[in-house]
Design an enzyme around this catalytic site. Structure first.
Site, PDB file in Angstrom:
ATOM      1  N   ASP A 217     -32.019  62.785  59.512  1.00 18.54           N
ATOM      2  CA  ASP A 217     -30.831  62.698  60.352  1.00 18.54           C
ATOM      3  C   ASP A 217     -30.096  64.025  60.223  1.00 18.54           C
ATOM      4  O   ASP A 217     -29.941  64.545  59.114  1.00 18.54           O
ATOM      5  CB  ASP A 217     -29.933  61.554  59.847  1.00 18.54           C
ATOM      6  CG  ASP A 217     -29.276  60.796  60.978  1.00 18.54           C
ATOM      7  OD1 ASP A 217     -28.630  61.449  61.809  1.00 18.54           O
ATOM      8  OD2 ASP A 217     -29.392  59.564  61.017  1.00 18.54           O
TER       9      ASP A 217
ATOM     10  N   ASP B 242     -27.367  63.417  65.238  1.00 22.22           N
ATOM     11  CA  ASP B 242     -26.206  62.536  65.345  1.00 22.22           C
ATOM     12  C   ASP B 242     -25.205  63.044  66.390  1.00 22.22           C
ATOM     13  O   ASP B 242     -24.894  64.236  66.423  1.00 22.22           O
ATOM     14  CB  ASP B 242     -25.537  62.514  63.962  1.00 22.22           C
ATOM     15  CG  ASP B 242     -24.467  61.457  63.832  1.00 22.22           C
ATOM     16  OD1 ASP B 242     -24.802  60.274  63.885  1.00 22.22           O
ATOM     17  OD2 ASP B 242     -23.287  61.837  63.674  1.00 22.22           O
TER      18      ASP B 242
ATOM     19  N   GLU C 298     -28.831  61.608  69.604  1.00 18.74           N
ATOM     20  CA  GLU C 298     -28.008  60.410  69.843  1.00 18.74           C
ATOM     21  C   GLU C 298     -26.961  60.752  70.890  1.00 18.74           C
ATOM     22  O   GLU C 298     -26.280  61.778  70.783  1.00 18.74           O
ATOM     23  CB  GLU C 298     -27.336  59.968  68.544  1.00 18.74           C
ATOM     24  CG  GLU C 298     -26.668  58.618  68.700  1.00 18.74           C
ATOM     25  CD  GLU C 298     -25.518  58.385  67.718  1.00 18.74           C
ATOM     26  OE1 GLU C 298     -25.189  57.218  67.485  1.00 18.74           O
ATOM     27  OE2 GLU C 298     -24.944  59.368  67.190  1.00 18.74           O
TER      28      GLU C 298
ATOM     29  N   HIS D  83     -28.309  50.973  62.434  1.00 14.79           N
ATOM     30  CA  HIS D  83     -27.242  50.768  61.456  1.00 14.79           C
ATOM     31  C   HIS D  83     -25.859  50.704  62.098  1.00 14.79           C
ATOM     32  O   HIS D  83     -24.879  50.529  61.392  1.00 14.79           O
ATOM     33  CB  HIS D  83     -27.291  51.910  60.442  1.00 14.79           C
ATOM     34  CG  HIS D  83     -27.001  53.221  61.093  1.00 14.79           C
ATOM     35  ND1 HIS D  83     -27.811  53.756  62.088  1.00 14.79           N
ATOM     36  CD2 HIS D  83     -25.978  54.098  60.947  1.00 14.79           C
ATOM     37  CE1 HIS D  83     -27.299  54.894  62.505  1.00 14.79           C
ATOM     38  NE2 HIS D  83     -26.186  55.131  61.828  1.00 14.79           N
ATOM     39  N   ASP D  84     -25.765  50.885  63.402  1.00 16.61           N
ATOM     40  CA  ASP D  84     -24.460  50.891  64.075  1.00 16.61           C
ATOM     41  C   ASP D  84     -24.190  49.633  64.895  1.00 16.61           C
ATOM     42  O   ASP D  84     -23.167  49.567  65.591  1.00 16.61           O
ATOM     43  CB  ASP D  84     -24.368  52.097  65.023  1.00 16.61           C
ATOM     44  CG  ASP D  84     -24.244  53.413  64.278  1.00 16.61           C
ATOM     45  OD1 ASP D  84     -23.734  53.404  63.143  1.00 16.61           O
ATOM     46  OD2 ASP D  84     -24.656  54.443  64.830  1.00 16.61           O
TER      47      ASP D  84
END
Ligand code: GLC
Ligand code: CA
Length: 562
Positions: free
Chosen positions: A99, A207, A262, A335-336
């Site tokens: 990430d 990200d 993302e 995870h969000d």
């Protein structure tokens, strides 16, 4: 970026390290735990692992606030065990993606610590430091430089009395935005990329990459409002493409690696700017959000009733717009977001809806991502007290929702909407702490672990887990799934999601029911189901009656014309 489009055929397993597997018994997931599960990951028929941040971090946003970009968080291990994981993954034919969080760093990163020492410090311009504005009666009040709100914590500016300036943070206060508009910061980013690529890492998930440039002058969003979402001044600005092109020119073009960005609140049309194949392509794929808003409003994740038509429209839009031009990233969990069975499926029909949802998205055109625990059908957790939650985004949601909800209802909303639903420890077996840790887990384990766990799923040939394995093998072995065109049927239907894939005459019809009611399904007129063969389903005995069937709760069937 990838030299050849190998990423089009891969499937990716996503690990959020803190809750995956604890190898040293301190209650926190780590790389020793990952090392012990590499064979399991390989057995899923995936081709790569994406790690949510593994770097040192004060954990204001659990790793998404980085204090050192070229090391491993001691909670998760060290460089040596990371190299073992990397080698172990490569030996098994699994690629490894990191990430990359460069929109912001931690306020504990040495760059930020330097930047706040003085206005003429060489690092000052690594962040967005700005003087305040005078306002209020007779200009007595010191107001922030503009009226933007942050996505995590009230206003987007934090005052520093030593400098008498404010710094910008689009997320939490402990996540100051890096000034990527400063070329020196972009050079730092390139060095970070080279560091990991030279070590053998195979790519990055970037990200909130669409936020990395801010409008010159940082203007007020809606000047009449005291506080407003500044999205239009920091999302998808033209310079984002320039910076990504620069990263490609100077770094990514030299490595056969994968780059996925993302992109919250980005439309498929906008995504094409970045992923259209050709010389201007700067990302292999983008992570869309529109299909994840069928039951909530981004950015706060405020819940609204699930609307299947809205979800279908989003998927179809990305499928069609990118067809022949770019490649999709496919996901329904990370995870969000809360767990998908609890959201778009049914906990009562957990196994049926878990398999249906898997087929629904994995059979589309794109690279599927599978989030830890999704493959065994983990569900949301309902913690009995607000105080048991740990995430800055949950607190933000509670703050916003408390403006219009009484205390009693607030907890229910949080239980449903928080992304911490996806952050409970992975349930490995029915032993203490679900086999996640021999110590006290850092976060609550879902009490349903006795029933829902990897060991139980391994033992059951009809488990969701074994279905994922078969489904991913089916995708890998069938060019129609990998490369076929996409066409939706009955887009307005409120219960069924039906689409077709077509590749050189081979056709697949994917039928997904999103209801617990029994409903008659009739195939589109031009298809004669009696002549097609059923190749996948989530019920064991399936009949066709006429040109259709009575569809059971959350039933899914895939028919093939060959
Ligand atoms: C991304 C991450 C999320 C994080 C945010 C800020 O959306 O996926 O977990 O909180 O960026 O870094
Ligand atoms: Ca540990």
């Amino acid at each position: 970026m990838a030299f050849t489009p190998w990423y089009k055929e891969m499937a990716v397993y996503h690990i959020w390290p803190r809750s995956f597997c604890d190898g040293n018994g301190d209650g926190i997931g780590d790389l020793w735990g990952v090392l012990s599960k590499l064979d399991y990951i390989k057995s899923l028929n995936v081709d790569a692992i994406w790690f949510s941040p593994l770097y040192p971090s004060p954990n204001a946003d659990y790793g998404y606030d980085i204090s050192d970009y070229t090391d491993i968080n001691p909670e998760y291990g060290n460089m040596e065990v990371f190299r073992q994981v990397l080698d172990g993954a490569h030996e098994r034919g699994l690629r490894v993606f990191m990430d990359l969080v460069i929109n912001h760093s931690s306020d504990e990163h040495p760059w930020f610590k330097e930047s706040r020492k003085s206005r003429d410090n060489p690092y000052h311009n690594y962040y967005y430091w700005r003087p305040g504005r005078r306002g209020g009666i007779k200009g007595r009040k010191l107001l922030p430089p503009n009226n933007w709100t942050s996505l995590f914590e009230g206003g987007a500016w934090e005052y520093d009395s030593n400098l008498d300036e404010f710094y910008l943070h689009l997320f939490a206060k402990k996540q100051p935005d890096l000034n990527l508009d400063n070329p020196a910061v972009r050079e730092e980013v390139k060095n970070i990329l080279r560091f990991w690529l030279d070590m053998g890492v195979d790519g990055f998930r970037e990200d909130v990459i669409t936020f990395i440039s801010k409008a010159p002058g940082l203007p007020d969003a809606y000047p009449k409002l005291p506080a407003a979402n500044g999205l239009k001044y920091y999302s998808n600005l033209p310079a984002v493409h320039d910076y990504l092109k620069e990263f490609k020119r100077d770094v990514f073009s030299r490595y056969d690696c994968f780059v996925v960005g993302e992109s919250p609140m980005t439309s498929a049309d906008t995504a094409l700017r970045y992923v259209s194949e050709g010389p201007d392509q700067v990302l292999d794929e983008m992570i869309a959000f529109s299909h994840m808003e069928a039951d909530c409003l981004f950015t706060e994740m405020l819940p609204r009733p699930f609307d299947l038509v809205r979800m279908k429209r989003a998927f179809t839009d990305w499928q069609l717009k990118l067809e022949g031009r770019g490649w999709n990233a496919l996901y329904i969990e990370n995870h969000d977001h809360p767990r998908i069975i609890s959201r778009y499926g049914s906990e009562k029909y957990r196994v049926e809806s878990g398999k249906m949802l898997a087929a629904m998205y994995i059979l589309q055109r794109g690279t599927p991502f599978i989030y830890q625990g999704q493959e065994i059908g983990m569900t949301n957790i309902a913690l009995p007290e607000l105080g048991m939650y740990k995430d800055v985004a949950t607190f933000n949601l509670a703050r916003i929702a408390s403006r219009f909800l009484p205390q009693g209802k607030l907890l229910k909303l949080i239980q449903k909407a928080t992304r911490e639903n996806a952050r409970t420890p992975v349930q490995w077996n029915d032993g203490p702490n679900a086999g996640f840790s021999t110590g006290r887990p850092w976060f609550s384990v879902n009490s349903n672990y006795r029933e829902i766990n990897v060991a139980a799923a391994e033992a059951d040939p009809d488990s969701i887990l074994n279905f994922y394995r078969r489904l991913l093998a089916f995708r890998r072995d069938n060019p129609v799934v990998l490369y076929g065109s996409y066409r939706e049927h009955f887009p307005k239907d409120k219960n069924f999601y039906v689409y077709e894939r077509n590749y050189r005459g081979r056709r697949l019809l994917v039928i997904c029911s999103f209801t617990s009611e029994q409903l008659r399904f009739n195939a589109p007129d031009e298809i004669d189901l009696t002549k097609w063969e059923m190749v996948l389903s989530n019920y064991s005995i399936c009949f066709t009656i006429g040109n259709g069937f009575t569809c059971r709760p959350y039933e899914m069937r895939v028919y093939s014309n060959e």
